[in-house]
Design a protein around this motif. Structure first.
Motif, PDB file in Angstrom:
ATOM      1  N   GLY A 223       0.796  -1.221   0.000  1.00 37.42           N
ATOM      2  CA  GLY A 223       0.000   0.000   0.000  1.00 37.42           C
ATOM      3  C   GLY A 223       0.824   1.264   0.000  1.00 37.42           C
ATOM      4  O   GLY A 223       2.051   1.246  -0.085  1.00 37.42           O
ATOM      5  N   LEU A 224       0.125   2.375   0.094  1.00 36.69           N
ATOM      6  CA  LEU A 224       0.711   3.708   0.113  1.00 36.69           C
ATOM      7  C   LEU A 224       0.059   4.534   1.203  1.00 36.69           C
ATOM      8  O   LEU A 224      -1.166   4.528   1.351  1.00 36.69           O
ATOM      9  N   ILE A 225       0.874   5.258   1.954  1.00 37.32           N
ATOM     10  CA  ILE A 225       0.365   6.311   2.830  1.00 37.32           C
ATOM     11  C   ILE A 225       0.573   7.609   2.065  1.00 37.32           C
ATOM     12  O   ILE A 225       1.706   8.003   1.788  1.00 37.32           O
ATOM     13  N   ASN A 226      -0.518   8.260   1.702  1.00 37.82           N
ATOM     14  CA  ASN A 226      -0.412   9.424   0.829  1.00 37.82           C
ATOM     15  C   ASN A 226      -1.690  10.244   0.949  1.00 37.82           C
ATOM     16  O   ASN A 226      -2.622   9.875   1.674  1.00 37.82           O
ATOM     17  N   TYR A 227      -1.726  11.360   0.226  1.00 45.96           N
ATOM     18  CA  TYR A 227      -2.955  12.138   0.188  1.00 45.96           C
ATOM     19  C   TYR A 227      -4.091  11.290  -0.385  1.00 45.96           C
ATOM     20  O   TYR A 227      -3.898  10.525  -1.325  1.00 45.96           O
ATOM     21  N   GLU A 228      -5.257  11.454   0.180  1.00 45.77           N
ATOM     22  CA  GLU A 228      -6.453  10.812  -0.370  1.00 45.77           C
ATOM     23  C   GLU A 228      -6.587  11.131  -1.852  1.00 45.77           C
ATOM     24  O   GLU A 228      -6.920  10.247  -2.671  1.00 45.77           O
ATOM     25  N   SER A 229      -6.290  12.358  -2.236  1.00 40.16           N
ATOM     26  CA  SER A 229      -6.431  12.772  -3.633  1.00 40.16           C
ATOM     27  C   SER A 229      -5.481  12.003  -4.543  1.00 40.16           C
ATOM     28  O   SER A 229      -5.842  11.637  -5.671  1.00 40.16           O
ATOM     29  N   VAL A 230      -4.275  11.737  -4.083  1.00 45.63           N
ATOM     30  CA  VAL A 230      -3.304  10.992  -4.884  1.00 45.63           C
ATOM     31  C   VAL A 230      -3.779   9.558  -5.066  1.00 45.63           C
ATOM     32  O   VAL A 230      -3.688   8.980  -6.159  1.00 45.63           O
ATOM     33  N   LEU A 231      -4.307   8.965  -4.004  1.00 44.45           N
ATOM     34  CA  LEU A 231      -4.787   7.584  -4.078  1.00 44.45           C
ATOM     35  C   LEU A 231      -5.998   7.473  -5.001  1.00 44.45           C
ATOM     36  O   LEU A 231      -6.112   6.540  -5.806  1.00 44.45           O
ATOM     37  N   LEU A 232      -6.932   8.429  -4.900  1.00 50.69           N
ATOM     38  CA  LEU A 232      -8.097   8.430  -5.786  1.00 50.69           C
ATOM     39  C   LEU A 232      -7.673   8.612  -7.239  1.00 50.69           C
ATOM     40  O   LEU A 232      -8.214   7.974  -8.153  1.00 50.69           O
ATOM     41  N   SER A 233      -6.703   9.486  -7.447  1.00 48.46           N
ATOM     42  CA  SER A 233      -6.214   9.730  -8.794  1.00 48.46           C
ATOM     43  C   SER A 233      -5.549   8.490  -9.380  1.00 48.46           C
ATOM     44  O   SER A 233      -5.721   8.177 -10.562  1.00 48.46           O
ATOM     45  N   LEU A 234      -4.792   7.770  -8.549  1.00 47.22           N
ATOM     46  CA  LEU A 234      -4.169   6.525  -9.001  1.00 47.22           C
ATOM     47  C   LEU A 234      -5.233   5.529  -9.454  1.00 47.22           C
ATOM     48  O   LEU A 234      -5.109   4.898 -10.512  1.00 47.22           O
ATOM     49  N   ASN A 235      -6.262   5.374  -8.661  1.00 52.73           N
ATOM     50  CA  ASN A 235      -7.337   4.456  -9.037  1.00 52.73           C
ATOM     51  C   ASN A 235      -8.018   4.880 -10.331  1.00 52.73           C
ATOM     52  O   ASN A 235      -8.361   4.050 -11.183  1.00 52.73           O
ATOM     53  N   ALA A 236      -8.227   6.183 -10.487  1.00 53.74           N
ATOM     54  CA  ALA A 236      -8.925   6.685 -11.668  1.00 53.74           C
ATOM     55  C   ALA A 236      -8.059   6.606 -12.927  1.00 53.74           C
ATOM     56  O   ALA A 236      -8.588   6.594 -14.042  1.00 53.74           O
ATOM     57  N   SER A 237      -6.742   6.532 -12.759  1.00 59.59           N
ATOM     58  CA  SER A 237      -5.838   6.552 -13.916  1.00 59.59           C
ATOM     59  C   SER A 237      -5.924   5.286 -14.749  1.00 59.59           C
ATOM     60  O   SER A 237      -5.574   5.288 -15.936  1.00 59.59           O
ATOM     61  N   PRO A 243      -6.758  -2.044  -8.141  1.00 63.67           N
ATOM     62  CA  PRO A 243      -7.063  -0.767  -7.489  1.00 63.67           C
ATOM     63  C   PRO A 243      -6.825  -0.815  -5.987  1.00 63.67           C
ATOM     64  O   PRO A 243      -6.834  -1.871  -5.361  1.00 63.67           O
ATOM     65  N   LEU A 244      -6.644   0.363  -5.432  1.00 65.34           N
ATOM     66  CA  LEU A 244      -6.409   0.492  -4.002  1.00 65.34           C
ATOM     67  C   LEU A 244      -7.726   0.644  -3.248  1.00 65.34           C
ATOM     68  O   LEU A 244      -8.630   1.350  -3.674  1.00 65.34           O
ATOM     69  N   ALA A 245      -7.796  -0.037  -2.103  1.00 66.13           N
ATOM     70  CA  ALA A 245      -8.892   0.196  -1.162  1.00 66.13           C
ATOM     71  C   ALA A 245      -8.428   1.290  -0.206  1.00 66.13           C
ATOM     72  O   ALA A 245      -7.395   1.154   0.438  1.00 66.13           O
ATOM     73  N   LEU A 246      -9.178   2.382  -0.148  1.00 63.21           N
ATOM     74  CA  LEU A 246      -8.777   3.479   0.725  1.00 63.21           C
ATOM     75  C   LEU A 246      -9.218   3.206   2.157  1.00 63.21           C
ATOM     76  O   LEU A 246     -10.387   2.900   2.419  1.00 63.21           O
ATOM     77  N   VAL A 247      -8.261   3.317   3.068  1.00 65.05           N
ATOM     78  CA  VAL A 247      -8.515   3.113   4.492  1.00 65.05           C
ATOM     79  C   VAL A 247      -8.423   4.476   5.170  1.00 65.05           C
ATOM     80  O   VAL A 247      -7.348   5.079   5.253  1.00 65.05           O
ATOM     81  N   HIS A 248      -9.575   4.964   5.626  1.00 64.86           N
ATOM     82  CA  HIS A 248      -9.616   6.208   6.393  1.00 64.86           C
ATOM     83  C   HIS A 248      -9.644   5.815   7.869  1.00 64.86           C
ATOM     84  O   HIS A 248     -10.703   5.419   8.372  1.00 64.86           O
ATOM     85  N   PRO A 249      -8.511   5.873   8.566  1.00 66.58           N
ATOM     86  CA  PRO A 249      -8.484   5.404   9.959  1.00 66.58           C
ATOM     87  C   PRO A 249      -9.563   6.064  10.810  1.00 66.58           C
ATOM     88  O   PRO A 249      -9.782   7.283  10.737  1.00 66.58           O
ATOM     89  N   ALA A 250     -10.217   5.244  11.613  1.00 64.92           N
ATOM     90  CA  ALA A 250     -11.330   5.736  12.421  1.00 64.92           C
ATOM     91  C   ALA A 250     -10.883   6.750  13.464  1.00 64.92           C
ATOM     92  O   ALA A 250     -11.679   7.590  13.901  1.00 64.92           O
ATOM     93  N   LEU A 305     -17.063  16.338  -4.827  1.00 61.86           N
ATOM     94  CA  LEU A 305     -16.060  15.356  -5.254  1.00 61.86           C
ATOM     95  C   LEU A 305     -16.773  14.140  -5.839  1.00 61.86           C
ATOM     96  O   LEU A 305     -17.769  13.659  -5.282  1.00 61.86           O
ATOM     97  N   ARG A 306     -16.263  13.631  -6.958  1.00 62.74           N
ATOM     98  CA  ARG A 306     -16.926  12.507  -7.630  1.00 62.74           C
ATOM     99  C   ARG A 306     -16.870  11.221  -6.816  1.00 62.74           C
ATOM    100  O   ARG A 306     -17.718  10.350  -6.955  1.00 62.74           O
TER     101      ARG A 306
END
Length: 529
Positions: A223-237, A243-250, A305-306
């Protein structure tokens, strides 16, 4: 328009389209804002050209590393700039000089620093289907499940800096701003957490490229620890096989809010230009473009945001600068995996004179903390690090390896400096022979280091092996050693095409010291080691 180099020293200013009819005055346009910015702002350049046409405000962006840039602001080193634009001003506000350096600031967009994990790995860990995951769960996955990830260097990039603050705050679990005693208490857990970091970088963009490359070559990290925007962009590319599953820590994250910041004592022209620029940036249509183009969350309720993302849960940021400085120093010196680097240094005859003197000076500068900014202190050689100097000319020279053992690091650093000062120039340029020797030296090491090679040369290869010989030699190495990137430094009369090819073959990148200070280039590379 030239793309930024993401240089921590700052690239040459990038002038966005000058609005038609803008009034020209001595020294530039009265409607120009000169902005010192983090390299992550570069993805806004196309949009800013359109904003310029609408508002008559030209934005000139000069790129630098976040902590370097904020230190310049706090120290009053902002001559020639009207504004700054980084991922966050939180660190700046911990400094008295930083607070007084700001006239006004306006958040433009938002992106938390979170974790993206490949879908199959997230399934294995039970992190899909709306599962609640905390940073402590991530730490346990590193220790018990072998979870690996990439993260940028906190001393070079705001995403890594934010991640470090967020993880430490979450693991301390006090519900209040992090204190030094909290860091001390959770240090063992932090060491465990950062044991999973297999890729580092000086920028979020290069980190994403390294993640993609490793996946393509069959050497993936989870995985990657990065901006949410970078991870979303990677998936959209569409470039990721999985694809990456985004984990937003609780328990929350540290969020970048990208404040466009007008510096203190602005001119009337700067105030007017800033106001028009901000008004456009916060308008509904521009906010929607920001969300669509960059995948960052808009700050305007008129834009959406989409992607479906959860509400922000913000972790408290430390209230004292010393807490932050000590935590970052702990990261580079204690918490993360140490670096092993082979410096392949051209000492051929063409280096004689000023060039060899500049090389000596640049490397000696890395042998000790100079008491300057936090960024500069983290750019020095650190405890536990292994440094090999491999000079070359007609053939590879005698390598000298130095280990910065805790307790004797200062003495070892002086030994490194003494060795560097002894470098003399003479002979031809057998670059690929030296690179092959560098990888042979890495082959004998243990696997607990982050390994890399730095190649500095001032001319074309004119002796020995060629690029194809070097490429074939990598296939004979263990996968772990062959994966070490080469960071090439263009200097003097370097062949740009050749050095770019070396970087491409090894998954490294090119740094240009032909128009920038060599010492600053070496400091910038430290963010990738």
């Amino acid at each position: 328009m030239r793309s930024p180099t993401a240089s921590a020293a700052g690239a040459a200013a990038l002038a966005l389209v000058l609005a038609a009819g803008a009034c020209t005055v001595p020294g530039g346009s009265a409607d120009t804002l000169r902005v010192l910015a983090g390299s992550e702002i570069a993805d806004l350049e196309p949009l800013l050209e359109e904003v310029s046409e609408r508002t008559g405000v030209t934005v000139e962006l000069d790129y630098t590393g976040t902590l370097d840039g904020l230190a310049r602001v706090a120290g009053g080193d902002t001559d020639g700039y009207d504004a700054v634009w980084f991922g966050s001003n939180r660190y700046l506000h911990l400094d008295g000089g930083g607070r007084t350096a700001v006239h006004t600031e306006t958040p433009v967009m938002v992106s938390p620093v979170v974790l993206g994990v490949t879908g199959s790995r997230a399934d294995e860990l039970g992190w899909t289907g709306g599962a609640e995951v905390t940073w402590a769960d991530v730490s346990r996955a590193v220790a018990e499940e072998g979870l690996t990830y990439g993260m940028t260097h906190p001393g070079a990039s705001n995403s890594g800096f934010s991640a470090l603050i967020g993880v430490a705050s979450a693991l301390a679990d006090t519900g209040t701003a992090l204190e030094s005693r909290d860091v001390e208490r959770v240090r063992p857990e932090l060491e465990e957490f950062f044991g999973g970091q297999e890729v580092t970088a000086g920028s979020s963009g290069w980190l994403s490229e390294a993640f993609e490359r490793r996946a393509r070559e069959g050497r993936p990290v989870d995985g990657l620890i990065n901006y949410e925007s970078v991870l979303l962009s990677l998936n959209a590319s569409g470039t990721l096989e999985e694809p990456l599953a985004l984990v937003h820590p609780a328990d929350g994250a540290v969020t970048a809010d990208y404040p466009l910041t007008l510096l203190a004592d602005p001119s009337e022209d700067a105030v007017s230009a800033y106001g028009r620029l901000v008004e456009d940036l916060l308008s509904g249509p521009t906010q929607q473009r920001i969300a669509d183009d960059t995948w960052r969350r808009p700050v305007s309720p008129d834009a959406v945001l989409r992607a479906q993302v959860p509400p922000l849960v913000e972790l408290p940021f430390p209230a004292h600068r010393q807490v932050v400085d000590d935590l970052v120093a702990d990261y580079v010196g204690v918490l993360r995996r140490p670096a092993r680097t082979v410096y392949v240094l051209d000492v051929s005859g063409s280096m004689e004179g000023e060039r060899i003197r500049e090389l000596r000076s640049a490397l000696v500068a890395l042998t000790g903390a100079d008491g300057g900014s936090l960024a500069r202190r983290t750019q020095a050689f650190q405890e536990r690090e292994e440094i090999t100097l491999l000079p070359f000319a007609t053939e590879p020279g005698e390598p000298r390896t130095f280990v910065m053992e805790p307790g004797s690091a200062d003495a070892v650093a002086e030994d490194v400096a003494e060795e560097v000062r002894s470098l003399e120039a003479d002979g031809e340029t057998a670059t690929y022979d030296a690179l092959r020797e560098a990888y042979a030296l890495l082959e004998g090491g243990s696997g607990d280091h982050l390994t890399s090679v730095v190649l500095m040369t001032d001319g074309e290869v004119n002796l020995g092996s060629d690029l194809e010989d070097f490429r074939l030699s990598l296939e004979e190495l263990s996968p772990e050693v062959a994966a070490a990137p080469v960071f090439t430094v263009l200097f003097g009369d370097s062949d740009e095409s050749e050095m770019s090819s070396v970087a491409e073959v090894t998954g490294g990148r090119v740094f240009d010291a032909r128009e920038q200070d060599l010492e600053q280039i070496f400091r910038e590379i430290r963010g990738y080691q």
